[in-house]
Design a protein around this motif. Structure first.
Motif, PDB file in Angstrom:
ATOM      1  N   ILE A 125       0.995  -1.215  -0.042  1.00 25.79           N
ATOM      2  CA  ILE A 125      -0.071   0.054   0.079  1.00 25.79           C
ATOM      3  C   ILE A 125       0.903   1.045   0.032  1.00 25.79           C
ATOM      4  CG2 ILE A 125      -1.723   1.392   1.306  1.00 25.79           C
ATOM      5  CD1 ILE A 125      -3.140  -1.217   2.194  1.00 25.79           C
ATOM      6  N   ILE A 126       0.807   2.090  -1.003  1.00 23.51           N
ATOM      7  CA  ILE A 126       1.610   3.292  -0.943  1.00 23.51           C
ATOM      8  C   ILE A 126       0.954   4.280  -0.490  1.00 23.51           C
ATOM      9  CG2 ILE A 126       2.699   4.874  -2.787  1.00 23.51           C
ATOM     10  CD1 ILE A 126       3.722   1.721  -2.560  1.00 23.51           C
ATOM     11  N   ASN A 127      -0.542   4.618  -0.711  1.00 21.53           N
ATOM     12  CA  ASN A 127      -1.338   5.657  -0.235  1.00 21.53           C
ATOM     13  C   ASN A 127      -2.719   5.244  -0.104  1.00 21.53           C
ATOM     14  OD1 ASN A 127       0.425   8.246   0.195  1.00 21.53           O
ATOM     15  ND2 ASN A 127       0.882   7.902  -2.154  1.00 21.53           N
ATOM     16  N   LEU A 304      -5.210 -10.100  -3.358  1.00 27.61           N
ATOM     17  CA  LEU A 304      -5.392  -8.751  -2.615  1.00 27.61           C
ATOM     18  C   LEU A 304      -6.464  -9.239  -1.231  1.00 27.61           C
ATOM     19  CD1 LEU A 304      -6.277  -6.509  -5.478  1.00 27.61           C
ATOM     20  CD2 LEU A 304      -4.308  -6.416  -4.157  1.00 27.61           C
ATOM     21  N   ARG A 305      -6.496 -10.411  -0.946  1.00 22.43           N
ATOM     22  CA  ARG A 305      -7.321 -10.741   0.155  1.00 22.43           C
ATOM     23  C   ARG A 305      -7.040  -9.968   1.540  1.00 22.43           C
ATOM     24  NH1 ARG A 305      -6.449 -16.969  -0.222  1.00 22.43           N
ATOM     25  NH2 ARG A 305      -4.718 -16.460  -0.701  1.00 22.43           N
ATOM     26  N   PRO A 306      -5.743  -9.766   1.846  1.00 22.83           N
ATOM     27  CA  PRO A 306      -5.405  -8.972   3.217  1.00 22.83           C
ATOM     28  C   PRO A 306      -5.935  -7.597   3.268  1.00 22.83           C
ATOM     29  CG  PRO A 306      -3.522 -10.303   2.409  1.00 22.83           C
ATOM     30  CD  PRO A 306      -4.440 -10.202   1.261  1.00 22.83           C
ATOM     31  N   LEU A 307      -6.336  -7.030   1.856  1.00 19.60           N
ATOM     32  CA  LEU A 307      -6.603  -5.591   1.742  1.00 19.60           C
ATOM     33  C   LEU A 307      -7.846  -5.342   2.020  1.00 19.60           C
ATOM     34  CD1 LEU A 307      -5.188  -3.232   0.548  1.00 19.60           C
ATOM     35  CD2 LEU A 307      -6.849  -3.539  -1.680  1.00 19.60           C
ATOM     36  N   LYS A 333       0.215   5.108 -11.621  1.00 19.11           N
ATOM     37  CA  LYS A 333       0.009   4.671 -10.612  1.00 19.11           C
ATOM     38  C   LYS A 333      -1.255   3.557 -10.573  1.00 19.11           C
ATOM     39  CE  LYS A 333       2.205   8.544  -7.987  1.00 19.11           C
ATOM     40  NZ  LYS A 333       1.920   9.681  -6.773  1.00 19.11           N
ATOM     41  N   LEU A 334      -1.469   2.694  -9.717  1.00 15.04           N
ATOM     42  CA  LEU A 334      -2.495   1.773  -9.686  1.00 15.04           C
ATOM     43  C   LEU A 334      -3.500   2.147  -8.514  1.00 15.04           C
ATOM     44  CD1 LEU A 334      -3.775  -0.565 -11.356  1.00 15.04           C
ATOM     45  CD2 LEU A 334      -2.137  -2.151 -10.014  1.00 15.04           C
ATOM     46  N   TYR A 335      -4.690   1.945  -8.677  1.00 12.48           N
ATOM     47  CA  TYR A 335      -5.510   2.206  -7.609  1.00 12.48           C
ATOM     48  C   TYR A 335      -6.477   0.873  -7.479  1.00 12.48           C
ATOM     49  CZ  TYR A 335      -3.611   6.954  -7.667  1.00 12.48           C
ATOM     50  OH  TYR A 335      -2.663   7.894  -7.929  1.00 12.48           O
ATOM     51  N   VAL A 336      -7.190   0.666  -6.244  1.00 15.84           N
ATOM     52  CA  VAL A 336      -8.009  -0.303  -6.127  1.00 15.84           C
ATOM     53  C   VAL A 336      -9.129   0.087  -5.153  1.00 15.84           C
ATOM     54  CG1 VAL A 336      -6.798  -2.174  -7.308  1.00 15.84           C
ATOM     55  CG2 VAL A 336      -6.634  -1.884  -4.603  1.00 15.84           C
ATOM     56  N   LYS A 343     -12.536   3.092   1.556  1.00 13.30           N
ATOM     57  CA  LYS A 343     -11.012   3.666   1.422  1.00 13.30           C
ATOM     58  C   LYS A 343     -10.675   3.080   0.058  1.00 13.30           C
ATOM     59  CE  LYS A 343      -9.094   3.108   6.245  1.00 13.30           C
ATOM     60  NZ  LYS A 343     -10.260   2.507   6.718  1.00 13.30           N
ATOM     61  N   LEU A 344      -9.835   3.836  -0.785  1.00 18.29           N
ATOM     62  CA  LEU A 344      -9.452   3.606  -1.851  1.00 18.29           C
ATOM     63  C   LEU A 344      -7.827   3.445  -1.804  1.00 18.29           C
ATOM     64  CD1 LEU A 344     -10.420   4.959  -5.583  1.00 18.29           C
ATOM     65  CD2 LEU A 344      -8.074   5.091  -4.863  1.00 18.29           C
ATOM     66  N   PHE A 345      -7.249   2.621  -2.297  1.00 20.41           N
ATOM     67  CA  PHE A 345      -5.809   2.300  -1.938  1.00 20.41           C
ATOM     68  C   PHE A 345      -5.019   2.614  -3.414  1.00 20.41           C
ATOM     69  CE2 PHE A 345      -8.213  -0.257   1.025  1.00 20.41           C
ATOM     70  CZ  PHE A 345      -7.705  -0.024   2.020  1.00 20.41           C
ATOM     71  N   GLU A 346      -3.942   3.147  -3.175  1.00 18.20           N
ATOM     72  CA  GLU A 346      -2.804   3.309  -4.178  1.00 18.20           C
ATOM     73  C   GLU A 346      -1.774   2.147  -3.911  1.00 18.20           C
ATOM     74  OE1 GLU A 346       1.215   5.414  -5.397  1.00 18.20           O
ATOM     75  OE2 GLU A 346      -0.258   6.695  -4.541  1.00 18.20           O
ATOM     76  N   ILE A 347      -1.783   1.216  -4.695  1.00 16.35           N
ATOM     77  CA  ILE A 347      -1.004   0.025  -4.350  1.00 16.35           C
ATOM     78  C   ILE A 347       0.218  -0.226  -5.445  1.00 16.35           C
ATOM     79  CG2 ILE A 347      -2.887  -1.226  -3.325  1.00 16.35           C
ATOM     80  CD1 ILE A 347      -2.861  -3.175  -5.823  1.00 16.35           C
ATOM     81  N   GLN A 348       1.374  -1.047  -5.126  1.00 16.83           N
ATOM     82  CA  GLN A 348       2.383  -1.232  -6.092  1.00 16.83           C
ATOM     83  C   GLN A 348       2.591  -2.816  -5.939  1.00 16.83           C
ATOM     84  OE1 GLN A 348       5.968   0.836  -5.845  1.00 16.83           O
ATOM     85  NE2 GLN A 348       7.067  -0.813  -5.766  1.00 16.83           N
ATOM     86  N   LEU A 349       2.438  -3.565  -7.173  1.00 15.70           N
ATOM     87  CA  LEU A 349       2.553  -5.022  -7.214  1.00 15.70           C
ATOM     88  C   LEU A 349       3.930  -5.393  -6.768  1.00 15.70           C
ATOM     89  CD1 LEU A 349       0.362  -5.661 -10.300  1.00 15.70           C
ATOM     90  CD2 LEU A 349      -0.395  -5.252  -8.040  1.00 15.70           C
ATOM     91  N   VAL A 350       4.020  -6.481  -6.234  1.00 11.03           N
ATOM     92  CA  VAL A 350       5.343  -7.219  -5.773  1.00 11.03           C
ATOM     93  C   VAL A 350       5.007  -8.708  -6.134  1.00 11.03           C
ATOM     94  CG1 VAL A 350       6.677  -7.694  -3.704  1.00 11.03           C
ATOM     95  CG2 VAL A 350       5.391  -5.477  -3.848  1.00 11.03           C
ATOM     96  N   LYS A 351       6.257  -9.288  -6.874  1.00 16.57           N
ATOM     97  CA  LYS A 351       6.162 -10.243  -7.210  1.00 16.57           C
ATOM     98  C   LYS A 351       6.467 -11.443  -6.081  1.00 16.57           C
ATOM     99  CE  LYS A 351       8.015 -11.380 -11.089  1.00 16.57           C
ATOM    100  NZ  LYS A 351       8.762 -11.709 -12.304  1.00 16.57           N
ATOM    101  N   LYS A 352       5.853 -12.408  -6.001  1.00 20.22           N
ATOM    102  CA  LYS A 352       6.108 -13.458  -4.905  1.00 20.22           C
ATOM    103  C   LYS A 352       7.321 -14.331  -5.147  1.00 20.22           C
ATOM    104  CE  LYS A 352       1.220 -13.756  -2.824  1.00 20.22           C
ATOM    105  NZ  LYS A 352       0.221 -14.841  -2.239  1.00 20.22           N
TER     106      LYS A 352
END
Length: 352
Positions: A125-127, A304-307, A333-336, A343-352
């Motif tokens: 989560i960025i913002n 995104l289940r923990p979100l 930037k990506l938002y969901v 809430k609306l979240f700006e997120i950054q993807l992280v490869k597992k």
């Protein structure tokens, strides 16, 4: 006399599809493959065999995959060929058989799946920004720095123009209570908005939000999600299909089928175009599928289940599902968000 002639033609037509011994030629053979028919990989070499169920001798057989000729034989020897398809999903393998002066066609259904398992991603989560809890989010998209949102439910549906930083609704257009709004996208200064089961979509001027036109669906079942790449509008309908629409007429021109390395996938409820890929929410699953728009292959899955732990529930847990993806190409930037999320979240993807 005319009825008699029609009867003769009908009898002769049925005879053409039968063997001389009275057996149905189409039931005298079986198509088999040396690879599993429901998990074929694009480009792999497959051997097709036409197995006789009796003593019928063929003159020739022509094999086709979705109407494209693979090869032909003048006997019952197997055909070995590379199975190449442009789009993954269900395809029809057919054999046109010619025997004893007769003809028949037999076919079987194949499934082409993705060659690789999807890459798995988590997120950071960025913002975090406020989101209106009255919004049953169906579609979300940026245009010129403004966030546009389509919200659903009968009697509550509308088109919103919102401010990212505050979550304030700058303008709202209500739909008639008989409509259940679904996805939206902005293309060529037009906002396109779907309805769920009403078989109609709306077109608005992006500057004035004035409704200028309506359009009807074609072969697609329902209205679910929308996105565009500037040249093509992509529309999901709840099935495994994502339809390709002309951005001017919104006529359905083609479709892709969404598939991973195991099977067809469906229920894509919100679409977003992100750097050449389709990002899609699957209804009631808190994840994003990253889809190749040319083949239909799912290339990545974002968990995104923990979100959901980050939001304050409004006691509507059955409906508070992840739904809403917005990508700002100006900032990369990506938002969901989700239905009724606060809430609306700006997120950054992280490869597992």
């Amino acid at each position: 006399m005319r009825s008699y002639n029609l009867l003769v033609v009908l009898i002769l037509s049925l005879t053409v599809l039968s063997c001389g011994n009275g057996k149905d030629l189409s039931k005298s053979f079986k198509l088999t493959l040396d690879k599993p028919e429901k998990s074929l990989k694009n480009g792999e070499t497959v051997t097709v065999t036409l197995q006789p169920k009796g003593d019928v001798a063929i003159d020739s057989v022509i094999y086709k995959l979705d109407g494209k000729i693979l090869g032909s034989k003048t006997d019952l020897t197997a055909l070995t060929t590379d199975f190449e398809v442009e789009k993954l999903g269900e395809k029809k393998l057919s054999a046109a058989i010619f025997a004893e002066g007769k003809q028949a066609i037999i076919d079987t259904q194949l499934l082409f799946v993705a060659a690789n398992t999807p890459t798995l991603y988590s997120y950071e989560i960025i913002n975090t920004y406020p989101h209106n809890t009255t919004s049953y989010t169906q579609g979300l998209e940026f245009h010129d720095g403004i966030l546009y949102e389509s919200v659903g439910e009968y009697g509550e549906s509308g088109l919103l123009k919102t401010e990212l930083e505050t979550g304030a609704i700058l303008e709202r257009i209500d739909l008639d209570k008989k409509y259940f709004a679904e996805g939206l996208t902005v293309v060529n200064d037009k906002i396109i908005q779907l309805t769920w089961r009403e078989n109609v979509g709306f077109i608005y001027d992006v500057n004035s939000l004035e409704k200028t036109k309506t359009f009807n669906y074609g072969r697609s079942k329902e209205g679910w999600g929308l996105c565009n790449d500037g040249s093509v509008v992509y529309k999901s309908d709840g099935t495994e299909k994502i339809w390709l629409l002309d951005p001017e007429t919104l006529a359905e021109q083609d479709y892709i089928q969404v598939v991973d390395s195991k099977k067809l996938r469906s229920k894509y409820n919100e679409l977003e175009w992100v750097n050449g890929k389709i990002y899609a929410n699957s209804y009631q699953f808190d994840s994003i599928s990253i889809i190749n728009p040319e083949t239909g292959a799912i290339e990545g899955v974002v968990d995104l289940r923990p979100l959901k732990k980050e939001i304050n529930s409004i006691q509507d847990k059955d409906n508070e599902v992840l739904n809403g993806i917005a990508f700002n190409p100006e900032t990369n930037k990506l938002y969901v968000t989700g239905k009724h999320w606060d809430k609306l979240f700006e997120i950054q993807l992280v490869k597992k």
